[in-house]
Scaffold this active site. Structure first.
Site, PDB file in Angstrom:
ATOM      1  N   HIS A   1       2.513   3.537  -9.136  1.00 44.25           N
ATOM      2  CA  HIS A   1       2.346   2.110  -9.420  1.00 44.25           C
ATOM      3  C   HIS A   1       3.563   1.555 -10.171  1.00 44.25           C
ATOM      4  CE1 HIS A   1      -1.535   2.180  -7.699  1.00 44.25           C
ATOM      5  NE2 HIS A   1      -2.138   2.814  -8.684  1.00 44.25           N
TER       6      HIS A   1
ATOM      7  N   LEU B   1      11.983 -19.853  -4.914  1.00 42.04           N
ATOM      8  CA  LEU B   1      10.935 -19.034  -4.282  1.00 42.04           C
ATOM      9  C   LEU B   1       9.642 -19.187  -5.081  1.00 42.04           C
ATOM     10  CD1 LEU B   1      10.157 -16.668  -2.269  1.00 42.04           C
ATOM     11  CD2 LEU B   1      10.793 -15.101  -4.106  1.00 42.04           C
TER      12      LEU B   1
ATOM     13  N   ASP C   1       0.835  -1.208   0.000  1.00 39.79           N
ATOM     14  CA  ASP C   1       0.000   0.000   0.000  1.00 39.79           C
ATOM     15  C   ASP C   1       0.869   1.257   0.000  1.00 39.79           C
ATOM     16  OD1 ASP C   1      -2.334   1.409  -0.031  1.00 39.79           O
ATOM     17  OD2 ASP C   1      -2.822   1.084   2.078  1.00 39.79           O
TER      18      ASP C   1
HETATM   19  C1  FPP Z   1      -1.831   0.206  -3.428  1.00 40.46           C
HETATM   20  O1  FPP Z   1      -1.395   1.541  -3.407  1.00 40.46           O
HETATM   21  C2  FPP Z   1      -1.385  -0.452  -4.617  1.00 40.46           C
HETATM   22  C3  FPP Z   1      -2.187  -1.066  -5.557  1.00 40.46           C
HETATM   23  C4  FPP Z   1      -3.645  -1.127  -5.505  1.00 40.46           C
HETATM   24  C5  FPP Z   1      -1.588  -1.689  -6.729  1.00 40.46           C
HETATM   25  C6  FPP Z   1      -0.429  -2.551  -6.366  1.00 40.46           C
HETATM   26  C7  FPP Z   1       0.297  -2.901  -7.560  1.00 40.46           C
HETATM   27  C8  FPP Z   1       1.635  -2.820  -7.671  1.00 40.46           C
HETATM   28  C9  FPP Z   1       2.569  -2.408  -6.610  1.00 40.46           C
HETATM   29  C10 FPP Z   1       2.240  -3.266  -8.899  1.00 40.46           C
HETATM   30  C11 FPP Z   1       2.508  -4.719  -8.680  1.00 40.46           C
HETATM   31  C12 FPP Z   1       2.894  -5.333  -9.893  1.00 40.46           C
HETATM   32  C13 FPP Z   1       3.033  -6.661 -10.052  1.00 40.46           C
HETATM   33  C14 FPP Z   1       3.550  -7.136 -11.347  1.00 40.46           C
HETATM   34  C15 FPP Z   1       2.698  -7.637  -9.007  1.00 40.46           C
HETATM   35  P1  FPP Z   1      -2.509   2.658  -3.438  1.00 40.46           P
HETATM   36  O2  FPP Z   1      -2.760   3.030  -4.844  1.00 40.46           O
HETATM   37  O3  FPP Z   1      -3.712   2.180  -2.680  1.00 40.46           O
HETATM   38  O4  FPP Z   1      -1.773   3.810  -2.654  1.00 40.46           O
HETATM   39  P2  FPP Z   1      -2.451   4.924  -1.728  1.00 40.46           P
HETATM   40  O5  FPP Z   1      -3.078   4.189  -0.567  1.00 40.46           O
HETATM   41  O6  FPP Z   1      -1.300   5.748  -1.298  1.00 40.46           O
HETATM   42  O7  FPP Z   1      -3.431   5.658  -2.567  1.00 40.46           O
END
Ligand code: FPP
Length: 244
Positions: A28, A122, A11
């Site tokens: 992202h 892994l 997050d």
């Molecule tokens: C949460 O941050 C993140 C997500 C909903 C997307 C997570 C995806 C990635 C990290 C990319 C992963 C990629 C692969 C290939 C597995 P948020 O957008 O909720 O952040 P915020 O709470 O600060 O708004």
């Protein structure tokens, strides 16, 4: 003590981008780099299983453009990284309901899951369109269907047989759960599996979660005493105090 299985709610991508006056998509993309670093850190630390919450069933309600960007990012990351991961002994698996994803994305998932590996160092489970309640209901439906078909006796269903129908089977349950980004919630992640998992919450935003931050979580885990309902003395093997 090293956890065999680490589960992470990644997050904070949006806030990380906002701090830099950049669009959420920028966060992202940085999040994908953090995924790569954590996979490498897990291999070095000899963690056997890593489960990442990449997209929850509730994330579909985000703005359409952000959802589209995330789907595109997953597809590009898979096409770019899957081969190298397999070459490094990383087995990929996806958990969650896939039928809402595009045929291209589903094909890329299936292809990366079936990659041939010389050795498995892994296993990485990526939870996409996943919800812990969905997983439990799915298992209940599978068992109910088997009972209706006369294949199992409903009275014979126990926790072990139930677990075999959950999407992480037959992997061990997580020893350590990490959530970055400062919120102290499970957010419908692995509800069944987290029953005895050590929970670790950190304010570090996901794109900043590097090997040092990961090691801090592992160190905290190593200091926790896991009792599974027993007393401290039972767990440590010391003689029990007489004053019951
Ligand atoms: C949460 O941050 C993140 C997500 C909903 C997307 C997570 C995806 C990635 C990290 C990319 C992963 C990629 C692969 C290939 C597995 P948020 O957008 O909720 O952040 P915020 O709470 O600060 O708004």
């Amino acid at each position: 003590r090293t956890p065999r299985h680490v589960a992470i709610v990644m997050d904070g991508n949006g806030r990380w981008a906002k701090q830099r006056h950049r669009p959420r998509a920028f966060g992202h993309r940085a999040g994908v780099q953090a995924v790569r670093k954590v996979i490498e850190a897990c291999i070095r630390a000899k963690v056997e299983v890593l489960t990442l919450f990449a997209f929850s069933s509730e994330n579909w309600s985000r703005p359409e453009g952000e959802v589209r960007h995330l789907m595109d990012l997953f597809l590009r990351a898979l096409r770019k990284e899957a081969r190298e991961l397999a070459g490094n002994g990383v087995r990929l698996r996806f958990i969650g309901e896939r039928n809402r994803f595009s045929p291209e994305l589903r094909a890329a998932m299936a292809e990366s899951e079936s990659a041939a590996l010389n050795e498995v160092r892994l296993t990485v489970n990526i939870a996409v369109n996943y919800g812990g309640r969905w997983d439990i209901v799915n298992a209940a439906q599978a068992l109910a269907r088997a009972a209706r078909a006369g294949l199992i006796d409903p009275d014979a269903i126990d926790q072990t047989s139930f677990e075999q129908h959950l999407s992480l089977a037959p992997l061990p349950e997580p020893d350590l759960f990490i959530r970055t980004g400062g919120e102290a919630r499970i957010s419908n992640f692995l509800l069944w599996h987290l029953a005895y998992t050590e929970l670790y919450f950190t304010p570090v935003l996901w794109p900043d979660f590097d090997e040092t931050a990961f090691r801090a979580a592992l160190n905290e885990f190593a200091q926790r005493e896991r009792r599974f309902g027993k007393t401290s003395a039972q767990v440590s093997g010391k003689p029990e105090a007489a004053n019951v």
